[in-house]
Motif scaffolding. Structure first.
Motif, mmCIF file in Angstrom:
data_model
loop_
_atom_site.group_PDB
_atom_site.id
_atom_site.type_symbol
_atom_site.label_atom_id
_atom_site.label_comp_id
_atom_site.label_asym_id
_atom_site.label_seq_id
_atom_site.Cartn_x
_atom_site.Cartn_y
_atom_site.Cartn_z
ATOM 1 N N ALA A 149 0.820 -1.215 0.000
ATOM 2 C CA ALA A 149 0.000 0.000 0.000
ATOM 3 C C ALA A 149 0.850 1.259 0.000
ATOM 4 O O ALA A 149 0.620 2.175 -0.791
ATOM 5 C CB ALA A 149 -0.940 -0.004 1.209
ATOM 6 N N GLY A 150 1.831 1.329 0.887
ATOM 7 C CA GLY A 150 2.646 2.528 0.992
ATOM 8 C C GLY A 150 3.406 2.840 -0.284
ATOM 9 O O GLY A 150 3.353 3.968 -0.787
ATOM 10 N N TRP A 200 -0.889 -7.302 7.218
ATOM 11 C CA TRP A 200 -0.810 -7.289 5.768
ATOM 12 C C TRP A 200 -2.213 -7.332 5.187
ATOM 13 O O TRP A 200 -3.207 -7.476 5.896
ATOM 14 C CB TRP A 200 0.007 -8.486 5.259
ATOM 15 N N GLU A 201 -2.272 -7.251 3.856
ATOM 16 C CA GLU A 201 -3.535 -7.331 3.120
ATOM 17 C C GLU A 201 -4.421 -8.472 3.602
ATOM 18 O O GLU A 201 -5.600 -8.293 3.912
ATOM 19 C CB GLU A 201 -3.215 -7.526 1.631
ATOM 20 N N GLN A 202 -3.843 -9.671 3.670
ATOM 21 C CA GLN A 202 -4.638 -10.847 4.006
ATOM 22 C C GLN A 202 -5.263 -10.731 5.386
ATOM 23 O O GLN A 202 -6.373 -11.232 5.630
ATOM 24 C CB GLN A 202 -3.764 -12.108 3.933
ATOM 25 N N LEU A 203 -4.539 -10.099 6.310
ATOM 26 C CA LEU A 203 -5.044 -10.005 7.680
ATOM 27 C C LEU A 203 -6.135 -8.947 7.798
ATOM 28 O O LEU A 203 -7.063 -9.088 8.594
ATOM 29 C CB LEU A 203 -3.886 -9.719 8.631
ATOM 30 N N ALA A 204 -6.048 -7.881 7.004
ATOM 31 C CA ALA A 204 -7.134 -6.907 6.981
ATOM 32 C C ALA A 204 -8.416 -7.571 6.495
ATOM 33 O O ALA A 204 -9.506 -7.340 7.042
ATOM 34 C CB ALA A 204 -6.766 -5.723 6.091
ATOM 35 N N ALA A 218 -7.665 -10.565 -5.507
ATOM 36 C CA ALA A 218 -6.762 -9.449 -5.805
ATOM 37 C C ALA A 218 -6.370 -8.811 -4.482
ATOM 38 O O ALA A 218 -6.990 -9.063 -3.439
ATOM 39 C CB ALA A 218 -7.440 -8.418 -6.714
ATOM 40 N N ALA A 219 -5.347 -7.959 -4.524
ATOM 41 C CA ALA A 219 -4.899 -7.231 -3.329
ATOM 42 C C ALA A 219 -5.755 -5.975 -3.168
ATOM 43 O O ALA A 219 -5.293 -4.848 -3.312
ATOM 44 C CB ALA A 219 -3.423 -6.885 -3.434
ATOM 45 N N VAL A 220 -7.015 -6.183 -2.849
ATOM 46 C CA VAL A 220 -7.997 -5.095 -2.907
ATOM 47 C C VAL A 220 -7.769 -4.041 -1.832
ATOM 48 O O VAL A 220 -8.047 -2.852 -2.047
ATOM 49 C CB VAL A 220 -9.436 -5.646 -2.830
ATOM 50 N N ALA A 221 -7.302 -4.437 -0.668
ATOM 51 C CA ALA A 221 -7.054 -3.454 0.397
ATOM 52 C C ALA A 221 -5.726 -2.734 0.174
ATOM 53 O O ALA A 221 -5.628 -1.521 0.352
ATOM 54 C CB ALA A 221 -7.074 -4.128 1.771
ATOM 55 N N ASP A 222 -4.699 -3.478 -0.224
ATOM 56 C CA ASP A 222 -3.371 -2.880 -0.392
ATOM 57 C C ASP A 222 -3.366 -1.751 -1.413
ATOM 58 O O ASP A 222 -3.041 -0.610 -1.096
ATOM 59 C CB ASP A 222 -2.369 -3.951 -0.822
ATOM 60 N N TYR A 223 -3.685 -2.071 -2.645
ATOM 61 C CA TYR A 223 -3.578 -1.061 -3.692
ATOM 62 C C TYR A 223 -4.571 0.074 -3.479
ATOM 63 O O TYR A 223 -4.232 1.254 -3.667
ATOM 64 C CB TYR A 223 -3.787 -1.693 -5.067
ATOM 65 N N THR A 224 -5.802 -0.268 -3.090
ATOM 66 C CA THR A 224 -6.793 0.789 -2.878
ATOM 67 C C THR A 224 -6.361 1.723 -1.757
ATOM 68 O O THR A 224 -6.528 2.948 -1.852
ATOM 69 C CB THR A 224 -8.170 0.183 -2.574
ATOM 70 N N THR A 225 -5.789 1.173 -0.700
ATOM 71 C CA THR A 225 -5.280 2.020 0.377
ATOM 72 C C THR A 225 -4.173 2.932 -0.131
ATOM 73 O O THR A 225 -4.085 4.104 0.250
ATOM 74 C CB THR A 225 -4.780 1.156 1.540
ATOM 75 N N GLY A 226 -3.309 2.421 -1.003
ATOM 76 C CA GLY A 226 -2.273 3.265 -1.589
ATOM 77 C C GLY A 226 -2.850 4.405 -2.400
ATOM 78 O O GLY A 226 -2.381 5.552 -2.318
ATOM 79 N N PHE A 227 -3.894 4.119 -3.189
ATOM 80 C CA PHE A 227 -4.544 5.190 -3.947
ATOM 81 C C PHE A 227 -5.170 6.216 -3.001
ATOM 82 O O PHE A 227 -5.082 7.431 -3.232
ATOM 83 C CB PHE A 227 -5.626 4.615 -4.859
#
Length: 473
Positions: free
Chosen positions: A228-229, A335-339, A363-372
């Protein structure tokens, strides 16, 4: 109103403005086989980034432009690490590296495991040192069957508590209701999806006059890790920011993720705290400090938000973590999976596919979206700094993003059969060719279309430490 439009309107209200008329989000069938409106949320976050980019460009030039986002392309961006194609396989980073960074290879303790109270936990070995701690906690099992047997000697809550006490990564699967009723869930529910808070006063700081992109001339120090970062920094880079990624030579990394989120950045080594003085010199000339380290890690080195607001008045301090920045879980690694695991997403997703147990999103829906979302919040802060002055703190978290995805509603189970996965030709239409420090690579382009200032990366992605720890001249 489509889910993407609904989500975009929410973000515009958070930024304190009505929905602009120059932004278009296409109405398209979902490509990801999930009950969540994951593509819609990503498209809304990208449209919000595009909105701020367009407004910042108007502030610089007086020119207005149009913004367009495809939810299907936004959905592909949630899997961008897996859609890289390297021409030279001998130089390409491995998809599942042996260091277990994100992939878990080299240890069987990765995934969902049933516990003796017939619940489930997700174990995430993360990087080698934390994987070793997790194995010691479980009795050093040698294979997946032994991990499963070890997990069956615990209740889910006891194992989660032991994992937290050991400082490693894992969590009990919760229903959405259980998470929402928990202390951490209630804390997050009371906070905005993206927090933008003025932390110090100061005079307005106009945007640099020179440059051909909305963020030209602005400097971003990126001290984040998978995924995400670094996505936040990559998103700021696509709109013209000079992004300097700082990595530690003493911490493991996953090159396949580095190559994906490194587009547009310079990359340098700094060994902290030994080279803390050099980092502070860089901060003194930065506009944004983006960090994703565990709560307290940087504060102990004098790198907290208020510290940097004193060192560099006008700084925008962006923080990304797993579970939120307040409450009993704020210091837990995740991490993504734990969220997905704790917020009810894995429970809901698993129930949609036969109810055989929890399942992760495709998909890594939380990671990338959080980065955006982090990039959006950072740009809101930069705009406010230009108009009103001050230093700002921006905060986002993976769990908060997962809760937002849930709140956008669910697709009916019967609608999943109508999902239209992206075809290879469709995905290839979203790709571009670039040189890189890993050899020629075909990868996804920035997933937002700007009519006057096209989103683009002017620097190729490189391995870590390819540049000096210095701002470009």
């Amino acid at each position: 109103m489509t889910p993407a439009d609904q989500a975009f309107d929410q973000l515009m209200r958070l930024a304190g403005r009505p929905r602009p008329d120059f932004v278009r989000i296409a109405d398209e069938p979902p490509a990801l086989n999930t009950r969540f409106h994951a593509e819609a949320a990503a498209a809304a976050a990208l449209a919000a980034v595009g909105t701020l980019a367009a407004e910042l460009w108007t502030m610089r030039s007086g020119q207005a432009q149009e913004v367009a986002v495809s939810p299907r392309e936004a959905g592909a961006a949630l899997l961008s690490f897996a859609l890289q194609v390297f021409e030279d396989s001998s130089r390409a980073p491995p998809l599942r590296p042996d260091d277990a960074g994100g992939g878990g290879r080299g240890t069987p303790a990765m995934g969902f495991f049933e516990t003796k109270d017939r619940r489930h936990v997700f174990l995430h070995p993360s990087f080698p040192s934390s994987a070793a701690k997790l194995h010691r906690l479980l009795g050093s099992p040698a294979d997946t069957a032994a991990v499963a047997a070890a997990a069956m000697t615990w209740t889910a809550m006891d194992l989660e508590n032991a994992i937290a006490e050991a400082g490693v990564c894992g969590a009990m699967v919760r229903t959405a209701e259980e998470w929402d009723q928990s202390e951490q869930g209630r804390i997050l529910a009371a906070r905005p999806l993206v927090e933008v808070v003025k932390i110090a006063e100061g005079p307005p700081m106009p945007l640099p006059a020179a440059g051909d992109a909305p963020l030209s001339g602005l400097r971003v120090l990126d001290l984040t890790r998978v995924l995400a970062g670094p996505t936040c920094g990559r998103t700021l880079a696509q709109h013209g920011a000079d992004v300097l990624y700082i990595a530690s030579p003493n911490l493991p990394a996953t090159e396949f993720f580095i190559s994906d989120v490194g587009h547009g950045k310079l990359s340098a080594w700094l060994d902290l705290p030994a080279e803390l003085a050099r980092l502070k010199e860089l901060v003194a000339e930065a506009d944004v400090f983006s960090q994703g380290y565990r709560l307290g890690s940087l504060e102990r080195m004098g790198l907290g938000p208020l510290d940097l607001a004193r060192l560099r008045p006008g700084i925008v301090y962006t923080s990304i973590n797993a579970y939120g920045h307040e409450g009993p879980w704020s210091g837990r690694p995740g991490w993504e999976q734990l969220a997905q695991t704790v917020t009810g997403m894995a429970d809901i997703h698993g129930a949609a596919f036969g109810g055989a147990g929890p399942r992760l999103q495709p998909a890594a829906v939380a990671d990338y979206t959080t980065g955006f979302l982090a990039a959006f919040g950072t740009m809101v802060a930069l705009q406010r700094r230009a108009l009103y002055g001050g230093s700002y703190m921006v905060r986002v978290s993976l769990a908060q993003t997962a809760m937002w995805l849930r709140a956008l509603g669910l697709r009916p189970v019967e609608a999943l059969a109508a999902t239209q996965p992206a075809s290879p030709a469709e995905i290839d239409g979203w790709r571009m060719d670039s040189p890189s420090g890993f050899g020629p690579v075909r990868h996804l382009r920035p997933p937002v279309q700007m009519s006057l200032t096209p989103a683009r990366w002017t620097r190729p992605t490189t391995p870590l430490g390819a540049h000096p720890a210095a701002w470009p001249a």
